[in-house]
Motif scaffolding. Structure first.
Motif, PDB file in Angstrom:
ATOM      1  N   ASP A   1      32.666  44.425 -64.525  1.00  0.00           N
ATOM      2  CA  ASP A   1      33.207  44.407 -65.780  1.00  0.00           C
ATOM      3  C   ASP A   1      32.942  43.157 -66.636  1.00  0.00           C
ATOM      4  O   ASP A   1      33.669  42.479 -66.777  1.00  0.00           O
TER       5      ASP A   1
ATOM      6  N   VAL B   1      28.701  47.444 -65.159  1.00  0.00           N
ATOM      7  CA  VAL B   1      29.843  48.347 -64.868  1.00  0.00           C
ATOM      8  C   VAL B   1      30.816  47.915 -63.768  1.00  0.00           C
ATOM      9  O   VAL B   1      31.899  48.388 -64.106  1.00  0.00           O
ATOM     10  N   ASP B   2      30.203  47.719 -62.807  1.00  0.00           N
ATOM     11  CA  ASP B   2      31.002  47.422 -61.525  1.00  0.00           C
ATOM     12  C   ASP B   2      31.803  46.172 -61.793  1.00  0.00           C
ATOM     13  O   ASP B   2      33.012  45.993 -61.158  1.00  0.00           O
TER      14      ASP B   2
ATOM     15  N   ARG C   1      24.768  48.141 -62.258  1.00  0.00           N
ATOM     16  CA  ARG C   1      25.928  48.330 -61.319  1.00  0.00           C
ATOM     17  C   ARG C   1      26.593  46.904 -60.888  1.00  0.00           C
ATOM     18  O   ARG C   1      26.291  46.125 -60.990  1.00  0.00           O
TER      19      ARG C   1
ATOM     20  N   VAL D   1      22.120  47.485 -68.495  1.00  0.00           N
ATOM     21  CA  VAL D   1      23.586  47.859 -67.885  1.00  0.00           C
ATOM     22  C   VAL D   1      22.843  48.037 -66.519  1.00  0.00           C
ATOM     23  O   VAL D   1      21.943  48.716 -66.046  1.00  0.00           O
TER      24      VAL D   1
ATOM     25  N   ILE E   1      33.771  49.590 -75.123  1.00  0.00           N
ATOM     26  CA  ILE E   1      33.979  48.123 -74.084  1.00  0.00           C
ATOM     27  C   ILE E   1      34.702  46.988 -74.925  1.00  0.00           C
ATOM     28  O   ILE E   1      33.862  46.378 -75.707  1.00  0.00           O
TER      29      ILE E   1
ATOM     30  N   ILE F   1      28.787  54.499 -76.815  1.00  0.00           N
ATOM     31  CA  ILE F   1      29.123  53.510 -76.298  1.00  0.00           C
ATOM     32  C   ILE F   1      28.651  52.381 -76.815  1.00  0.00           C
ATOM     33  O   ILE F   1      27.588  51.978 -77.506  1.00  0.00           O
TER      34      ILE F   1
ATOM     35  N   PRO G   1      36.705  47.846 -69.537  1.00  0.00           N
ATOM     36  CA  PRO G   1      35.584  48.778 -69.629  1.00  0.00           C
ATOM     37  C   PRO G   1      36.269  50.056 -70.374  1.00  0.00           C
ATOM     38  O   PRO G   1      37.391  50.247 -70.450  1.00  0.00           O
ATOM     39  N   SER G   2      35.461  50.821 -70.965  1.00  0.00           N
ATOM     40  CA  SER G   2      36.042  52.176 -71.519  1.00  0.00           C
ATOM     41  C   SER G   2      36.124  53.298 -70.293  1.00  0.00           C
ATOM     42  O   SER G   2      35.748  53.026 -69.051  1.00  0.00           O
ATOM     43  N   THR G   3      36.603  54.528 -70.680  1.00  0.00           N
ATOM     44  CA  THR G   3      36.651  55.339 -69.636  1.00  0.00           C
ATOM     45  C   THR G   3      35.494  56.259 -69.311  1.00  0.00           C
ATOM     46  O   THR G   3      35.295  56.824 -68.132  1.00  0.00           O
TER      47      THR G   3
ATOM     48  N   TYR H   1      25.154  43.984 -68.808  1.00  0.00           N
ATOM     49  CA  TYR H   1      26.598  44.526 -68.705  1.00  0.00           C
ATOM     50  C   TYR H   1      26.647  44.971 -67.441  1.00  0.00           C
ATOM     51  O   TYR H   1      26.025  46.108 -66.959  1.00  0.00           O
TER      52      TYR H   1
ATOM     53  N   ASP I   1      31.234  55.282 -68.541  1.00  0.00           N
ATOM     54  CA  ASP I   1      30.171  54.381 -68.441  1.00  0.00           C
ATOM     55  C   ASP I   1      29.108  54.797 -68.788  1.00  0.00           C
ATOM     56  O   ASP I   1      28.621  55.904 -68.765  1.00  0.00           O
TER      57      ASP I   1
END
Length: 183
Positions: free
Chosen positions: A77, A74-75, A183, A181, A159, A137, A96-98, A72, A100
């Motif tokens: 998505d 996070v940068d 970036r 996970v 997510i 998460i 994404p959620s709020t 995954y 991370d």
């Protein structure tokens, strides 16, 4: 059982639930910092973005782990479902959620076929892998198929995937499965 006995049992039950809740809160508030980190501590991906193939943006990023895993970013998505031999079986965009998760390696800790999301939406195929400051998460799909942008004023950890992608994640990521996970 008389009404006074039923009342006594209700009071005992309420006291037990309150005590367990309090102890759970105290335990989570006193977890040593080294135990709250992802498995294996911070990875190289935690300090920099994993390199990408500029000509193939959907390609699996290098330095995204080894073996069968969910990756995954996070940068970006984006999620990759990776089989043995680094064979990507599926990749897809997510909302994404709020909150991370930190970059690192995790394992799937729990799953729920259906639940109500922290935003009140009925969700399915919930695959949880960590928590951040008490916010669970994980990946999920809204039963109505929606993937709205979450309210930035509310801490959420879901997510969101499309229903088809949620089905694929549900089949792939069972308890104990690795989630990386980056970036």
């Amino acid at each position: 059982m008389g009404s006074s006995s039923a009342g006594f049992v209700a009071v005992l039950t309420a006291a037990a639930v309150a005590t367990v809740g309090f102890l759970g809160f105290r335990a989570s508030a006193t977890v040593p910092a080294d135990l709250a980190k992802p498995l294996g501590g911070e990875s190289a991906a935690a300090t920099s973005k994993a390199p990408r193939d500029g000509e193939h943006p959907k390609a699996l990023p290098v330095a995204s782990g080894l073996g069968e895993r969910v990756v995954y970013s996070v940068d970006d998505d984006r999620v990759w479902l990776v089989a043995q031999g680094d064979k990507v079986t599926r990749t897809f965009k997510v909302t994404p959620s709020t909150v991370d998760p930190l970059p690192g390696t995790y394992t799937v800790t729990s799953r729920s076929n259906t639940a109500t999301g922290s935003d009140g939406t009925l969700i399915e195929h919930v695959v949880r892998f960590t928590s951040v400051d008490g916010v669970a998460i994980g990946f999920s799909a809204a039963v109505d198929g929606s993937t709205p942008t979450p309210d930035p004023t509310v801490q959420t950890g879901g997510i969101r995937e499309s229903r088809a992608d949620g089905d694929a994640m549900w089949q792939f990521a069972t308890i104990g499965h690795t989630v990386v996970v980056i970036r």
